[in-house]
Structures are given as C-alpha cells and as structure tokens.
Design a protein around this motif. Structure first.
Motif, PDB file in Angstrom:
ATOM      1  N   LEU A 129      -9.269  -5.387  -0.372  1.00  9.31           N
ATOM      2  CA  LEU A 129      -8.272  -5.755   0.626  1.00  9.31           C
ATOM      3  C   LEU A 129      -7.990  -7.252   0.522  1.00  9.31           C
ATOM      4  O   LEU A 129      -8.922  -8.061   0.447  1.00  9.31           O
ATOM      5  N   PHE A 130      -6.718  -7.625   0.514  1.00  8.17           N
ATOM      6  CA  PHE A 130      -6.340  -9.026   0.336  1.00  8.17           C
ATOM      7  C   PHE A 130      -5.907  -9.628   1.666  1.00  8.17           C
ATOM      8  O   PHE A 130      -5.008  -9.114   2.331  1.00  8.17           O
ATOM      9  N   GLU A 170       4.484  -7.439  11.996  1.00  7.32           N
ATOM     10  CA  GLU A 170       3.452  -6.428  11.831  1.00  7.32           C
ATOM     11  C   GLU A 170       2.398  -7.001  10.880  1.00  7.32           C
ATOM     12  O   GLU A 170       2.734  -7.745   9.960  1.00  7.32           O
ATOM     13  N   VAL A 171       1.147  -6.655  11.093  1.00  4.90           N
ATOM     14  CA  VAL A 171       0.113  -7.060  10.137  1.00  4.90           C
ATOM     15  C   VAL A 171       0.191  -6.111   8.951  1.00  4.90           C
ATOM     16  O   VAL A 171      -0.144  -4.938   9.061  1.00  4.90           O
ATOM     17  N   LYS A 172       0.679  -6.619   7.840  1.00  8.80           N
ATOM     18  CA  LYS A 172       0.761  -5.820   6.611  1.00  8.80           C
ATOM     19  C   LYS A 172      -0.092  -6.491   5.547  1.00  8.80           C
ATOM     20  O   LYS A 172       0.083  -7.673   5.261  1.00  8.80           O
ATOM     21  N   ALA A 178       3.936   3.391   3.754  1.00 13.59           N
ATOM     22  CA  ALA A 178       3.322   2.312   2.974  1.00 13.59           C
ATOM     23  C   ALA A 178       4.051   2.185   1.641  1.00 13.59           C
ATOM     24  O   ALA A 178       4.637   3.146   1.146  1.00 13.59           O
ATOM     25  N   GLU A 179       4.005   0.990   1.077  1.00 15.85           N
ATOM     26  CA  GLU A 179       4.528   0.782  -0.281  1.00 15.85           C
ATOM     27  C   GLU A 179       3.383   1.069  -1.256  1.00 15.85           C
ATOM     28  O   GLU A 179       2.303   0.495  -1.141  1.00 15.85           O
ATOM     29  N   VAL A 180       3.614   1.988  -2.168  1.00 14.84           N
ATOM     30  CA  VAL A 180       2.583   2.379  -3.130  1.00 14.84           C
ATOM     31  C   VAL A 180       3.079   2.055  -4.537  1.00 14.84           C
ATOM     32  O   VAL A 180       4.155   2.492  -4.949  1.00 14.84           O
ATOM     33  N   ILE A 181       2.291   1.261  -5.261  1.00 10.20           N
ATOM     34  CA  ILE A 181       2.694   0.803  -6.600  1.00 10.20           C
ATOM     35  C   ILE A 181       1.605   1.167  -7.599  1.00 10.20           C
ATOM     36  O   ILE A 181       0.436   0.819  -7.414  1.00 10.20           O
ATOM     37  N   VAL A 182       1.994   1.885  -8.637  1.00 10.91           N
ATOM     38  CA  VAL A 182       1.083   2.160  -9.744  1.00 10.91           C
ATOM     39  C   VAL A 182       1.640   1.396 -10.951  1.00 10.91           C
ATOM     40  O   VAL A 182       2.559   1.861 -11.616  1.00 10.91           O
ATOM     41  N   PRO A 183       1.133   0.178 -11.193  1.00 13.71           N
ATOM     42  CA  PRO A 183       1.695  -0.642 -12.280  1.00 13.71           C
ATOM     43  C   PRO A 183       1.673   0.106 -13.619  1.00 13.71           C
ATOM     44  O   PRO A 183       0.670   0.723 -13.990  1.00 13.71           O
ATOM     45  N   ARG A 184       2.792   0.084 -14.290  1.00 15.35           N
ATOM     46  CA  ARG A 184       2.896   0.778 -15.577  1.00 15.35           C
ATOM     47  C   ARG A 184       2.196  -0.024 -16.671  1.00 15.35           C
ATOM     48  O   ARG A 184       1.970  -1.219 -16.553  1.00 15.35           O
ATOM     49  N   ASP A 185       1.865   0.667 -17.723  1.00 16.75           N
ATOM     50  CA  ASP A 185       1.263   0.047 -18.914  1.00 16.75           C
ATOM     51  C   ASP A 185      -0.054  -0.671 -18.598  1.00 16.75           C
ATOM     52  O   ASP A 185      -0.388  -1.687 -19.219  1.00 16.75           O
ATOM     53  N   GLN A 186      -0.777  -0.166 -17.605  1.00 14.24           N
ATOM     54  CA  GLN A 186      -2.096  -0.742 -17.315  1.00 14.24           C
ATOM     55  C   GLN A 186      -3.093  -0.325 -18.395  1.00 14.24           C
ATOM     56  O   GLN A 186      -3.068   0.797 -18.875  1.00 14.24           O
ATOM     57  N   ILE A 187      -3.964  -1.225 -18.723  1.00 16.94           N
ATOM     58  CA  ILE A 187      -5.058  -0.879 -19.635  1.00 16.94           C
ATOM     59  C   ILE A 187      -6.254  -0.480 -18.778  1.00 16.94           C
ATOM     60  O   ILE A 187      -6.724  -1.280 -17.955  1.00 16.94           O
ATOM     61  N   ILE A 213       0.569  -1.356   0.124  1.00 13.89           N
ATOM     62  CA  ILE A 213       0.957  -2.442   1.025  1.00 13.89           C
ATOM     63  C   ILE A 213       1.519  -1.829   2.304  1.00 13.89           C
ATOM     64  O   ILE A 213       2.431  -1.002   2.248  1.00 13.89           O
ATOM     65  N   GLY A 214       0.979  -2.213   3.441  1.00 13.14           N
ATOM     66  CA  GLY A 214       1.507  -1.674   4.691  1.00 13.14           C
ATOM     67  C   GLY A 214       0.643  -2.018   5.876  1.00 13.14           C
ATOM     68  O   GLY A 214      -0.402  -2.655   5.751  1.00 13.14           O
ATOM     69  N   HIS A 215       1.089  -1.594   7.081  1.00  9.16           N
ATOM     70  CA  HIS A 215       0.276  -1.810   8.276  1.00  9.16           C
ATOM     71  C   HIS A 215      -0.897  -0.840   8.243  1.00  9.16           C
ATOM     72  O   HIS A 215      -0.992   0.027   7.366  1.00  9.16           O
ATOM     73  N   PHE A 216      -1.796  -0.969   9.190  1.00  3.62           N
ATOM     74  CA  PHE A 216      -3.082  -0.278   9.107  1.00  3.62           C
ATOM     75  C   PHE A 216      -2.951   1.233   8.937  1.00  3.62           C
ATOM     76  O   PHE A 216      -3.526   1.820   8.022  1.00  3.62           O
ATOM     77  N   PHE A 217      -2.194   1.878   9.821  1.00  5.60           N
ATOM     78  CA  PHE A 217      -2.082   3.333   9.737  1.00  5.60           C
ATOM     79  C   PHE A 217      -1.432   3.763   8.434  1.00  5.60           C
ATOM     80  O   PHE A 217      -1.841   4.746   7.814  1.00  5.60           O
ATOM     81  N   ALA A 218      -0.397   3.038   8.017  1.00  7.51           N
ATOM     82  CA  ALA A 218       0.287   3.382   6.772  1.00  7.51           C
ATOM     83  C   ALA A 218      -0.658   3.276   5.586  1.00  7.51           C
ATOM     84  O   ALA A 218      -0.717   4.161   4.723  1.00  7.51           O
TER      85      ALA A 218
END
Length: 436
Positions: free
Chosen positions: A267-268, A342-344, A376-385, A397-402
């Motif tokens: 968590l950041f 909102e806390v995101k 929530a914003e969901v990102i699966v970065p492409r070309d990951q090693i 990325i999103g608020h707590f419930f999301a």
C-alpha cells in the motif's frame, strides 16, 4: 415517558426501517438530525402526542436519543422512513422548533443540522465543493460542515448545518440526503457483491455484526453522537470506517486467521504521513499490527524525494481488511486529504503470471467489468517480466471499499485459476510402467 431505556422510540408498526418492516429496507440510510435539548419536550409533546402524530402522518419510526449524555446542549433524532417520509418528518420537527423559538425567544434562529458519517461527506461535498455549492444555490440556503478536528474514535459523524427558512432547509435536506444515500448505497453494494469478500469472515472483524455497535458508549463526548443499542454499524455513528479507526482489540490471531492463507499487499501512502502512521517510538504502528493481527512494515525509500512510501502488509483477509481500513482512516484523521477529497490510495498485489491473462480477460473485458463493479481503477501493466516466483504486479487505485472489493475479486480469480491448474494436473495420466 421514562422507561429507563437509552432512547425513546416512536413509530408505526412495520414502518420503513422499523423492527417489523421489510428486511431489505433495514439497510436504507436514516435521516439523523440534531436538535437543541430545550426543544425535545415540545417535539415529543404532552403524553407523546406530538411525536406520535408526526410518526403517524409520515409513516416513520423516530428515535429520540433523549437519555444520552445528560447535560448535552443538543440531542440526536433518527428518522427511519421513505425519502418523502423523512423529509415530511423533518419539516414538521423544524416547524415545531421554529414555533417554540418564536414563543420563548430562547434563540434567534433554528438551523437544520444533519448528521452524516465522515466516510460519506466527501462525496456530498463533491470535487472542489461543487455539489455543496449547487445545493446552496438551488435551495437558497447557507451550508457549513463541521471540522474534521471534531471527529473522535467514538464519533465518526460530522454535522451539516443548513441555514434558511423551513421550506429552504427542507429543499436542501432532499438534495443532501440524495447525495448521502447514493454514497451509502455504493458502499453497501461494494460490501454485498456476491463472493466479494471470498474467504473473509465478516463476523470475525467485529465491525459487521448484526446490528450491534462496535464502539464503547461515549462518555462525556458531544451528546448528539451516541448510537442507540440496536443501531446498525452500517447505518450509524459506529459505521464501518468508524469501527476501523480505533476499536480496542486483543489483536490475538484467531484459529481461522492463523490457518488462513497469508496475503501480501503493498500500500502506497504520502511520504509526509509516515511519521503519523509510525507514531511516537513506533507505538501507533505496533498497536495497528497488534489490532489487525498483521505484519506491517514500511519499506525504505528508493529516493529521499519520493512522494510516496510503500507499506507492506502481510496477513490473512481479515487482517488485510482491518489494517488497510485503519490506515485509510488515519490519513483522513491526520488531514493528509482535505475535506473535499476521497482518500484514494494505490495498492499492489502480486498474482501468478498464469492468472494475469484471466484478470485482464479477452479484450480487457474482465478488468473492465471489475472496474465497473468495484469503482476501483485496476491496472495490469503489459509486458511485465515475472519475478523469481513467476508473479506479476496488479495495481489497484481507489477508496477503501473499492480497493477491498477489487482485491477480493482478483484473489478469487487467482484461486479459480489455481484450482483449474490442479485439476488439470490430476487429469494428466502418468506414464505407464514399461512392460517386462
């Protein structure tokens, strides 16, 4: 009138939100208002006739928290009804208070004060305060909201004060409650998604128990803020995020927690918030880890100028929920996000590379559905090693419930992939022994 109960309840049998009402109605957000203590008698009326008339005309159930916190200058009233019933009851109460104020000359004005859980207020205010400004303009009222500094672990409600005539205040109430109900319904929908919290024992959290407040009764706190004994944590002051702020807990791992699969979440948080999270001599982060039953570590920065720091949380689902929720709450409490925000936060979880494609779905269908479902914003970065464990990172990325909803759904997808892989391995025939 005095029955010795913590508050007085008046209502029609089976009124919406009442004990005999339809079950699906009980999750609706009630209207909670603050009234000056000296007007409570007039609202109840001789032998309770006035309040009985209000409940009958509006088909509502009204809880007057009269016995709470003796000496308080204001008392809370909770109205369970339809949207129209809440507004009608609110209007009648305001008219009674206005008449009483005119007759007694005790006060010059009687504003409408609405109580709302802090987790809903940001969405009421809107980006740059736009929602609130529009309600003010449309209703011809002046609206202010109590400071975050007034919040305590016993009170997660803020006071929305509306100034204007009775008609104007009621028009504003309609729009304010519309925004609050929308936010509340979104939160409840996130919680109620089928299998959203797969493997999560909600009762073990102590914050979703059936109608029982999770916080100890307030002593000497503002009189308006105590919740009735039968008040649902989802609906009142002891609401979900309120419970996450500081409920005393033994912190001991239950058998289920000890045997549940350990999850790791990265968590950041804003770098300036690190000190507040750690606390003096590390006291706060130790208490948080103990309370949640999780391991919580703050990673060293890659660069001193990094705007964010990574918090590594290790523990089973219940521990993740409690630890992350309290971190979100701490950031809001310490004003690292202002009242209009909102806390995101951004969270990273690792999934097997073999499951990444399933999270994305054909043409991105699954990840898009996931985002629509959880907000929530969901990102699966492409070309990951993949790393040494053949895992890749999914960003949420999103608020707590999301964020929680997205984490649970992704974990569920991963479990499905693992089960299918195991089944496949069991079905593959082993090479037969060579014949003699």
């Amino acid at each position: 009138m005095g029955t010795g109960s913590r508050e007085q309840e008046f209502g029609q049998p089976g009124a919406m939100g009442g004990p005999q009402g339809p079950r699906h109605r009980q999750q609706e957000l009630p209207l909670r208002i603050l009234v000056p203590t000296q007007f409570v008698g007039a609202i109840i009326g001789k032998e309770g006739l006035t309040i009985k008339n209000i409940t009958k005309q509006t088909q509502s159930k009204v809880d007057i928290h009269r016995k709470e916190n003796a000496g308080a200058t204001e008392k809370a009233i909770t109205i369970h009804s339809s949207k129209e019933g809440c507004t009608q009851a609110c209007r009648m109460i305001l008219e009674i208070m206005e008449k009483e104020a005119n007759d007694t000359k005790i006060v010059d004005e009687v504003p409408l004060k609405i109580l709302a859980h802090n987790s809903l207020v940001g969405r009421l205010i809107g980006k740059e305060g736009r929602n609130l400004k529009k309600i003010e303009q449309d209703s011809g009222t002046k609206i202010t909201i109590s400071s975050l500094q007034d919040l305590t672990i016993y009170n997660q409600e803020r006071t929305i004060t509306v100034r204007g005539g009775v008609e104007e205040c009621c028009n504003a109430e309609v729009e304010i409650m519309k925004k609050l109900r929308e936010a509340h319904e979104n939160d409840v929908a996130s919680l109620n998604q089928t299998n959203m919290m797969s493997g999560l024992n909600m009762s073990a959290l102590g914050i979703f128990s059936s109608g029982l407040s999770v916080l100890p009764p307030a002593s000497g706190v503002r009189g308006s803020l105590s919740a009735p004994a039968n008040y649902s944590p989802l609906l009142g002051p002891s609401s979900v995020l309120g419970g996450l702020y500081g409920v005393p807990s033994s912190g001991a791992l239950s058998l289920q927690q000890a045997t549940a699969e350990q999850e790791v979440v990265y968590l950041f948080i804003p770098t300036p918030a690190v000190g507040a999270l750690i606390g003096k001599k590390g006291q706060h982060i130790k208490e948080l880890a103990h309370y949640a039953g999780a391991s919580i570590k703050i990673a060293a920065p890659d660069n001193p100028d990094d705007p964010e720091r990574m918090v590594i949380i290790t523990g089973p689902p219940e521990a993740q929920f409690k630890a992350q929720g309290r971190i979100y709450g701490k950031l809001k409490e310490e004003n690292f996000f202002n009242a209009t925000e909102e806390v995101k936060l951004e969270a990273h979880i690792k999934v097997p590379s073999t499951a990444a494609g399933r999270v994305i779905g054909k043409g991105g269908k699954t990840v898009n559905e996931l985002q629509n479902l959880t907000s929530a914003e969901v990102i699966v970065p492409r070309d990951q090693i993949p790393d040494e464990n053949d895992d890749v990172v999914v960003k949420i990325i999103g608020h707590f419930f999301a964020s929680q909803a997205a984490q649970r759904k992704i974990r569920e997808i991963v479990q499905q992939v693992k089960q299918q892989e195991r089944k496949h391995q069991q079905m593959v025939p082993t090479p037969s022994e060579p014949s003699e």
